[in-house]
Design a protein around this motif. Structure first.
Motif, PDB file in Angstrom:
ATOM      1  N   LEU A 231     -22.796   0.483  -3.382  1.00 27.98           N
ATOM      2  CA  LEU A 231     -23.651  -0.630  -2.130  1.00 27.98           C
ATOM      3  C   LEU A 231     -23.500  -0.760  -1.524  1.00 27.98           C
ATOM      4  N   LYS A 232     -22.647  -2.671  -2.046  1.00 29.63           N
ATOM      5  CA  LYS A 232     -22.142  -3.184  -0.990  1.00 29.63           C
ATOM      6  C   LYS A 232     -20.688  -3.245  -0.729  1.00 29.63           C
ATOM      7  N   GLY A 233     -19.965  -1.485  -1.254  1.00 30.74           N
ATOM      8  CA  GLY A 233     -18.779  -1.643  -0.421  1.00 30.74           C
ATOM      9  C   GLY A 233     -17.614  -2.774  -1.259  1.00 30.74           C
ATOM     10  N   GLU A 234     -18.239  -3.300  -2.843  1.00 35.43           N
ATOM     11  CA  GLU A 234     -16.850  -3.443  -3.040  1.00 35.43           C
ATOM     12  C   GLU A 234     -15.740  -3.135  -4.194  1.00 35.43           C
ATOM     13  N   ASN A 235     -14.411  -4.124  -4.130  1.00 42.50           N
ATOM     14  CA  ASN A 235     -13.366  -4.063  -4.825  1.00 42.50           C
ATOM     15  C   ASN A 235     -13.368  -3.083  -6.383  1.00 42.50           C
ATOM     16  N   VAL A 236     -13.241  -2.102  -6.706  1.00 44.16           N
ATOM     17  CA  VAL A 236     -13.704  -1.659  -7.580  1.00 44.16           C
ATOM     18  C   VAL A 236     -12.454  -2.713  -9.413  1.00 44.16           C
ATOM     19  N   PHE A 237     -11.329  -3.213  -8.627  1.00 44.27           N
ATOM     20  CA  PHE A 237     -11.037  -4.524  -9.569  1.00 44.27           C
ATOM     21  C   PHE A 237     -11.613  -5.300  -9.706  1.00 44.27           C
ATOM     22  N   PHE A 238     -12.447  -6.022  -9.609  1.00 40.16           N
ATOM     23  CA  PHE A 238     -13.561  -6.420 -10.211  1.00 40.16           C
ATOM     24  C   PHE A 238     -15.091  -6.094 -10.731  1.00 40.16           C
ATOM     25  N   LEU A 239     -14.997  -5.152 -11.227  1.00 40.76           N
ATOM     26  CA  LEU A 239     -15.758  -4.626 -11.868  1.00 40.76           C
ATOM     27  C   LEU A 239     -15.797  -4.884 -13.356  1.00 40.76           C
ATOM     28  N   PRO A 240     -16.493  -5.356 -14.779  1.00 40.97           N
ATOM     29  CA  PRO A 240     -15.782  -5.916 -15.696  1.00 40.97           C
ATOM     30  C   PRO A 240     -15.940  -4.714 -16.342  1.00 40.97           C
ATOM     31  N   LYS A 241     -14.850  -5.064 -17.793  1.00 38.43           N
ATOM     32  CA  LYS A 241     -13.987  -4.520 -18.202  1.00 38.43           C
ATOM     33  C   LYS A 241     -14.667  -3.372 -18.852  1.00 38.43           C
ATOM     34  N   ASP A 242     -16.051  -3.724 -19.769  1.00 42.15           N
ATOM     35  CA  ASP A 242     -16.860  -3.176 -20.290  1.00 42.15           C
ATOM     36  C   ASP A 242     -17.510  -2.060 -19.677  1.00 42.15           C
ATOM     37  N   ALA A 243     -17.117  -2.098 -18.275  1.00 43.76           N
ATOM     38  CA  ALA A 243     -18.495  -0.974 -17.441  1.00 43.76           C
ATOM     39  C   ALA A 243     -18.042   0.164 -17.622  1.00 43.76           C
ATOM     40  N   ALA A 244     -19.229   1.396 -17.891  1.00 44.80           N
ATOM     41  CA  ALA A 244     -19.288   2.398 -18.505  1.00 44.80           C
ATOM     42  C   ALA A 244     -18.156   3.012 -17.716  1.00 44.80           C
ATOM     43  N   ILE A 245     -17.965   3.415 -16.146  1.00 47.73           N
ATOM     44  CA  ILE A 245     -16.932   4.052 -15.855  1.00 47.73           C
ATOM     45  C   ILE A 245     -15.046   3.483 -15.985  1.00 47.73           C
ATOM     46  N   VAL A 246     -15.162   1.788 -16.310  1.00 45.69           N
ATOM     47  CA  VAL A 246     -13.631   1.923 -16.169  1.00 45.69           C
ATOM     48  C   VAL A 246     -13.097   1.965 -17.932  1.00 45.69           C
ATOM     49  N   LYS A 247     -14.723   1.877 -18.530  1.00 45.43           N
ATOM     50  CA  LYS A 247     -13.963   2.560 -20.488  1.00 45.43           C
ATOM     51  C   LYS A 247     -13.821   3.593 -20.758  1.00 45.43           C
ATOM     52  N   GLY A 248     -15.023   4.909 -20.053  1.00 45.40           N
ATOM     53  CA  GLY A 248     -14.599   5.819 -19.799  1.00 45.40           C
ATOM     54  C   GLY A 248     -13.142   6.184 -18.914  1.00 45.40           C
ATOM     55  N   THR A 249     -13.251   6.168 -18.194  1.00 43.58           N
ATOM     56  CA  THR A 249     -11.700   5.879 -17.241  1.00 43.58           C
ATOM     57  C   THR A 249     -10.398   5.889 -17.800  1.00 43.58           C
ATOM     58  N   ARG A 250     -10.395   4.831 -19.370  1.00 40.31           N
ATOM     59  CA  ARG A 250      -9.470   3.904 -19.626  1.00 40.31           C
ATOM     60  C   ARG A 250      -9.496   5.529 -21.119  1.00 40.31           C
ATOM     61  N   GLU A 251     -10.603   6.136 -21.721  1.00 39.22           N
ATOM     62  CA  GLU A 251     -10.181   7.137 -22.912  1.00 39.22           C
ATOM     63  C   GLU A 251     -10.023   8.256 -22.251  1.00 39.22           C
ATOM     64  N   ALA A 252      -9.620   8.506 -20.651  1.00 40.45           N
ATOM     65  CA  ALA A 252      -9.854   9.914 -20.670  1.00 40.45           C
ATOM     66  C   ALA A 252      -7.585   9.477 -20.115  1.00 40.45           C
ATOM     67  N   LEU A 253      -7.686   8.265 -19.876  1.00 42.10           N
ATOM     68  CA  LEU A 253      -6.134   8.459 -19.596  1.00 42.10           C
ATOM     69  C   LEU A 253      -5.356   8.161 -20.611  1.00 42.10           C
ATOM     70  N   THR A 254      -6.259   7.783 -21.998  1.00 40.30           N
ATOM     71  CA  THR A 254      -5.603   7.646 -22.809  1.00 40.30           C
ATOM     72  C   THR A 254      -5.477   9.371 -23.777  1.00 40.30           C
ATOM     73  N   LYS A 255      -6.415   9.821 -24.004  1.00 41.81           N
ATOM     74  CA  LYS A 255      -6.344  11.250 -24.312  1.00 41.81           C
ATOM     75  C   LYS A 255      -5.292  12.284 -22.790  1.00 41.81           C
ATOM     76  N   ILE A 256      -5.006  11.550 -22.268  1.00 40.51           N
ATOM     77  CA  ILE A 256      -4.431  12.485 -21.531  1.00 40.51           C
ATOM     78  C   ILE A 256      -2.275  11.591 -21.497  1.00 40.51           C
ATOM     79  N   GLY A 257      -2.536  11.193 -22.343  1.00 41.40           N
ATOM     80  CA  GLY A 257      -1.139  10.867 -22.270  1.00 41.40           C
ATOM     81  C   GLY A 257      -0.809   9.823 -21.415  1.00 41.40           C
ATOM     82  N   LEU A 258      -1.600   8.950 -21.067  1.00 39.67           N
ATOM     83  CA  LEU A 258      -0.881   8.365 -19.604  1.00 39.67           C
ATOM     84  C   LEU A 258      -1.502   6.412 -20.116  1.00 39.67           C
ATOM     85  N   LEU A 259      -2.697   6.052 -21.073  1.00 38.31           N
ATOM     86  CA  LEU A 259      -2.720   4.894 -21.399  1.00 38.31           C
ATOM     87  C   LEU A 259      -1.853   4.870 -22.940  1.00 38.31           C
TER      88      LEU A 259
END
Length: 263
Positions: A231-259
């Motif tokens: 809504l505010k058009g803010e940079n995702v780099f400032f999302l908290p690390k425990d935000a659901a989308i950050v954790k979920g994206t990290r899980e996906a990248l780990t499973k596919i071998g990129l992290l």
């Protein structure tokens, strides 16, 4: 001696799905996580969506797009300036490098609006090859694709190493990613594919999601923090690390071998 391309072994990630499933937010978080975990690597974010939403999610101001360069070539050809058009084609590679926006930890470029009917297909094909050349200068390339299936076999979407298909809990969302997978099996030379189920109202709906043969990399619940950022058009780099989308994206990248699992 191996070529630069062989030594770099570029990973190209294409993010695709229907509109409204949070595709761009996930693409932006992929860029964030790669930049945070691989500070010594060269990372390129390509916004291939005409809405240019990835730039907003990453806090980037877009001044020149690849399509702007294409239009300059087309305009020169339409005016009958054959020599000018040829010279512009020769310079296109360097002009695309000039269009890159350098940010903290990654580079960014926008493809721009899709081609109109009657476009100069040979010019567009040339520019697609230039994009490929550009990608070879990076270790990771993240492409936020246009919603739907049309772009999967055009432009920068032809050759990818990792195809990430985003859906929500709707039947339409899962149908679209299954269709994309079917088209990609014939037209895209990908190495790995996986789905991310995003914006889920609850984890109970996961049992009803029909993904076909697409492996699921992560289930991400609706994220109030991200909704506020959007809504505010803010940079995702400032999302908290425990935000659901950050954790979920990290899980996906780990499973596919990129992290790595420890990242």
């Amino acid at each position: 001696m191996p070529s630069d391309k062989e030594k770099r072994n570029t990973k190209i990630l294409a993010v695709a799905g229907k509109g409204g499933v949070g595709k761009t937010s996930i693409a932006a978080n992929i860029v964030r996580l790669l930049a945070e975990n691989y500070p010594g690597k060269r990372i390129l974010a390509i916004d291939a969506d005409p809405a240019v939403g990835l730039s907003t999610a990453l806090g980037i101001e877009v001044e020149t797009t690849i399509d702007d360069i294409r239009k300059a070539v087309v305009a020169a050809a339409e005016k009958g300036g054959t020599r000018d058009a040829v010279e512009l084609l020769g310079e296109a590679r360097y002009r695309i490098f000039d269009a890159l926006v350098e940010a903290d930890g990654f580079s960014f470029i926008a493809v721009g609006r899709p081609e109109a009917a009657g476009c100069y297909c040979k010019v567009n094909l040339y520019l697609k090859e230039v994009i490929s050349i550009l990608a070879d200068n990076f270790d990771y390339v993240v492409i936020d694709g246009e919603a739907g299936i049309e772009q999967i076999n055009r432009r920068v979407m032809e050759k990818v190493t990792h195809l990430l298909l985003i859906t929500d809990s709707s039947r339409k969302g899962t149908q679209v990613i299954r269709t994309i997978k079917k088209v990609a099996d014939e037209l895209v030379m990908y190495e790995q594919v996986g789905a991310i189920a995003n914006r889920l109202p609850s984890m109970d709906v996961t049992q009803y999601l029909e993904m076909g043969d697409i492996p699921v990399l992560a289930y991400i619940p609706s994220d109030a923090a991200l909704a506020e950022f959007d809504l505010k058009g803010e940079n995702v780099f400032f999302l908290p690390k425990d935000a659901a989308i950050v954790k979920g994206t990290r899980e996906a990248l780990t499973k596919i071998g990129l992290l790595d699992g420890e990242n």
